[in-house]
Design an enzyme around this catalytic site. Structure first.
Site, PDB file in Angstrom:
ATOM      1  NE  ARG A  70      22.857 -15.056 111.596  1.00  0.00           N
ATOM      2  CZ  ARG A  70      23.317 -14.560 110.460  1.00  0.00           C
ATOM      3  NH1 ARG A  70      22.969 -13.350 110.065  1.00  0.00           N
ATOM      4  NH2 ARG A  70      24.134 -15.270 109.703  1.00  0.00           N
TER       5      ARG A  70
ATOM      6  CE1 TYR B 242      25.434 -21.253 119.099  1.00  0.00           C
ATOM      7  CE2 TYR B 242      25.720 -23.610 118.873  1.00  0.00           C
ATOM      8  CZ  TYR B 242      25.268 -22.526 119.599  1.00  0.00           C
ATOM      9  OH  TYR B 242      24.667 -22.732 120.791  1.00  0.00           O
ATOM     10  CD  GLU B 243      22.006 -20.674 114.053  1.00  0.00           C
ATOM     11  OE1 GLU B 243      21.727 -20.103 112.983  1.00  0.00           O
ATOM     12  OE2 GLU B 243      21.650 -21.823 114.316  1.00  0.00           O
ATOM     13  N   GLY B 244      26.415 -18.050 112.192  1.00  0.00           N
ATOM     14  CA  GLY B 244      27.129 -16.892 111.635  1.00  0.00           C
ATOM     15  C   GLY B 244      28.076 -16.355 112.675  1.00  0.00           C
TER      16      GLY B 244
ATOM     17  CD  GLN C 199      25.464 -12.647 113.534  1.00  0.00           C
ATOM     18  OE1 GLN C 199      24.456 -11.956 113.424  1.00  0.00           O
ATOM     19  NE2 GLN C 199      25.534 -13.871 113.055  1.00  0.00           N
TER      20      GLN C 199
END
Lengths: 592, 592
Positions: free
Chosen positions: A297, A439-441, A446
């Protein structure tokens, strides 16, 4: 038009600002001398500019293709990957015990920025390998580590993260991929994963997939997910890649951007079941996965910085050569001039650059805190650094990735009509940057992480540590920092509001503006530090350059005068009654 | 997934809010009865949804191609164009003397929104024809008008605007296309134009190009530009299209979006010279061009509204069907639910919808003022309406087009990873919307127009008229409007600052935030009016629908509480010292 050169001076400045000297003094970093760090940065800059950047546009145009069941990377990617491995770039931060160079994460923050700026599609491959190495290092058995880490750290074997399934994106509790025990430490996996970045390619000799799956007798939900290592090629007794495992790329996505990278649908176990090895213990996979996710992240935030920098360089180059109209600031008798002299174009350029600089500084600072958390002898310092990493990770990921999109968007705008045609490459940066908030959450995830896990869960304890360090530092920076100190009071008030509001709908409805406020204020802190460093001539080797100092004064001034005031508007959004969001019947949301 | 339905209830509400009753009462609009207007809206909605919207995705995928020297539109476009013409849509607002229906521009604002929402690429064709009709109506000789207008108004002949050349984009003073006299009223044109929207196609029987060119003896700069009418096919003596004129599409751009529309490089006079006819007088072409440009700018603002609405509909549909995680607002025992219940998704949806509604209301209001300026018997009302159109045009163009991009961007975000793959269509809306801040004068040009021509040139007289009307209206709206009234004071203070700052660099450096502030405040005015209308039940036919009233309360509340506060931040940007933009040496802008 799509050249890129690493902004080495600015990177050195931001590294110093993030505390490079303190990091270098930590036990274990004895070899990270200033000379070596400078040499690494210079060499990374050269490799990025010469080997990776020229493949960025062709990668976009050519894309990846699936041939038989192997993904063919765009022309030149395999050769660049081989050079990348040969130069040892994959190993920079990893454990010397397994062949790594043991350099600080802070340095990796800067070096990784170069890869992502030079070629985001390419840069995703080592980034995913990095995440897989971290998870395996933290949670793999000694046997797994000894077997796989040396080649992964070398880069000759790549790594991937196999999380998402059609019904399980944000909600990993829904993971269904099936794993059955098939011997000691061995399992057979079957099922499908989607959106797997570089899920297949022939640039590396092997690909080590880290895969979330579920055992038949596992509990439902997140507590029943296990993590498996699934190599593309099973290993021969001598450790070399042997027979093909039963895992294949079944298709590639047609995406808005990052065309040069493969986004794969992965089919596991279409025949006898893919052979997988358990990482750590059964049913603890999600926890392990977050090990690689957290760091990834931060890296995605740095991708925002990277692409923002690249978009800035390209827009500036265009603005300095495009002649159109006389600027209002030019003498009356002047003819048409380059658009870089138009005040509104300057505004766009400064808006790009000041926010990219603020995000870079905050991103590097977060990376420095990884090193402090890992290496500092004082447990209190380690704990504070760990809290800082925890709290800042969602902020850097979301706030900096938005800055990347916004900067790329302004880069298109500065090009005018030439930005809308694809040949200039400005539009590619926008298309590429747009993945980072997803992406990556997603950035919404977040924000929920920041408010739910990083603020409410410990009743603001971690947040207070981070903000306390900011306050203490701001107090040392003099008058220029006063607006930031005031904005920080506003941030604390917002946090207090969220802790007191009681209703989770109200709190989560305010999560995104709270994250925006946090990023804006923290960025202001960084710019106040930068201004103080330039004014105090604290970095003589850099600020002796009058252009660098002048630019830093301008970007800091612009940020403090014209970006920081947005924090108040975000605060108003945080403390507003969110009932208008929540109370509306679902049917009333429809306009037709 | 990419369905579109016109939000008819909301459109009727916004039309009423913009003063449809007052417009209908104007001399000349006797036929525009409420029943007829409802019928036109319904029929436009049907045609947009059934004939145009289904071609939006295929147009993006297939694009246009150049075959021999004719542009082939995407499959289905020619048939849809024929139906569009057959139904008389092109003629809606134009002079009955030449076959038009003489309906109000206010109605066209709504109907045009439907075309652009249903299919932006397609909608550009009638939009350009509309601009050409306006310019010809205002400035063409009776002979030219009689010869060309009937078929253009019918739509059987299309129109284009040929302005841009490689060296002449924003700066039309640099136009070089050569025109030489070749007989009475006849000229021969040679040279190149670029970025010509629908510069060629076979959907219409003829294409009437309006072209900026320069006579050999013309003065340099903007005072030497003339406007010519150049038909694709020269007319036979009986007025039917005859031999091909010497104007050809020489190439198509490869663009970020609006793939379904042709963006042409046009070659004039590669052989004997393209035959052109002078519009109006020699050397007054730029002035004439602004006739079509101004109205086109409002239409581009409405494109932002249109694509924002479409992106909203698509994102909402996805949010209502995508199951992922349990909302924090759901009961403890609930399982995963649709993401429309997640507060952050609600925030994105409301952020899209509230700003689209505010921009639609402001855009319609500007259109109503065109009708008032054209038709009102009281010259004082006409003058105020004309000032309103002048001042609001750059605001609507820039502010609403940004809202279109931002809404499409949030639409992608709500889709998560599915928004980044092209198959859902969410990404297409973002790619398409991105042209709107660029064409018809970039948004930076709009901001400069607002500050330079609409504020400073008359020392705020026109601005004061517009703002005076807002103040008077706000005073009638009760408590809910108080924050808007305060924000309006801030806008006036910003205007005062710009009028006093003296330095043009400072004023123009602040132009974009001033425009943003203006749009945000004017949008707040519209939402306060909307709230008052719902609360006062002023539109019983609409607000009897509890879902409509609830939604309007929510979007107005969201806008007033959470969007309007941004106006203060913009004000801070306006009044900031812009030296940081202007003073930096050009060299210092480089980061490498």
């Amino acid at each position: 038009m799509t050249d890129y050169a690493a902004p080495i001076k600015e990177m050195r400045f931001a590294l110093a600002l993030a505390g490079l000297d303190e990091v270098r003094a930590l036990p274990g970093f004895e070899e990270a001398t200033p000379d070596l760090i400078d040499a690494i940065l210079d060499e990374a800059g050269r490799f990025g500019a010469e080997a990776l950047a020229p493949l960025n546009r062709t990668g976009d145009l050519e894309g990846c293709r699936l041939e038989d069941d192997t993904v063919i990377a765009p022309p030149g990617f395999a050769e660049a990957y081989a050079q990348f491995v040969e130069a040892g770039w994959q190993s920079l931060v990893f454990d010397p015990e397994h062949g790594g160079q043991g350099m600080p994460w802070l340095l990796q923050g800067a070096v990784g920025e170069i890869w992502q700026a030079a070629n985001l599609s390419f840069g995703l491959a080592p980034l995913l390998t990095q995440g897989a190495i971290e998870a395996l290092t933290a949670h793999g058995s000694e046997h797994l580590k000894a077997t796989y880490l040396p080649n992964m750290i070398a880069g000759t074997w790549a790594g991937t993260m196999n999380l998402t399934e059609p019904q399980a994106g944000t909600d990993l509790a829904q993971v269904r991929l099936k794993a059955v025990r098939a011997g000691e430490e061995t399992y057979r996996l079957s099922g499908q994963k989607i959106f797997i970045t570089w899920g297949d390619h022939a640039m590396a000799e092997n690909i080590i997939h880290l895969v979330l799956g579920r055992l038949p007798d596992a509990p439902a939900g997140v507590k029943g997910i296990s993590l498996f290592l699934v190599p593309k090629f099973l290993l021969n007794p001598d450790g070399t890649p042997g027979p093909r495992n039963d895992v294949h790329c079944a298709g590639l996505e047609h995406k808005l951007g990052i065309h040069g990278s493969a986004t794969c649908t992965m089919a596991f176990g279409e025949e006898e079941g893919a052979v997988g090895y358990l990482v750590g213990e059964e049913n603890r996979g999600l926890e392990y996965m977050f090990t690689m996710m957290n760091n990834a992240r931060l890296s995605v935030g740095m991708q925002g910085v990277a692409i923002g920098e690249r978009a800035y360089q390209q827009a500036l180059a265009y603005a300095r050569e495009r002649i159109q109209s006389k600027s209002v600031t030019a003498p009356r008798e002047a003819g048409p001039g380059t658009i870089v002299h138009h005040p509104d174009v300057r505004r766009m350029l400064l808006s790009m650059r000041s926010r990219v600089e603020a995000a870079r500084a905050l991103g590097y600072y977060a990376h420095a805190n990884i090193d402090l958390a890992d290496h500092h002898p004082d447990p209190e310092v380690r704990a504070r650094a760990e809290a800082t990493v925890q709290v800042l990770t969602p902020v850097v990921k979301a706030w900096a990735s938005e800055i990347g999109v916004s900067a790329a968007d302004l880069g298109v705008q500065i090009h005018g009509g030439m930005g809308y045609v694809e040949e200039t490459g400005a539009a590619q940066h926008l298309r590429d940057a747009r993945i980072c908030p997803i992406y990556e959450g997603t950035n919404g995830v977040q924000a929920a992480d920041l408010v739910g896990r990083k603020l409410l869960r410990d009743q603001g304890a971690g947040f207070a540590r981070v903000v306390g360090a900011m306050e203490a530092d701001l107090a040392t920076l003099g008058d220029a920092a006063r607006p930031v100190a005031e904005a920080l009071l506003g941030l604390k008030a917002s946090a207090d509001h969220l802790m007191k509001v009681g209703d989770m709908g109200q709190a989560m409805g305010a999560a995104t503006p709270f994250l925006n406020q946090f990023g804006t204020v923290a960025g202001g802190w960084m710019m106040a530090r930068a201004l103080a460093a330039v004014e105090g001539n604290a970095q003589p080797g850099i600020t002796d350059d009058p252009n660098f100092a002048a630019a830093k004064r301008a970007t800091a001034r612009f940020y403090l005068d014209q970006v920081l005031p947005l924090a108040d508007a975000f605060a108003t959004q945080v403390t507003a009654d969110q009932s208008c969001l929540l109370a509306l019947p679902e049917e009333a949301l429809a306009t037709t």
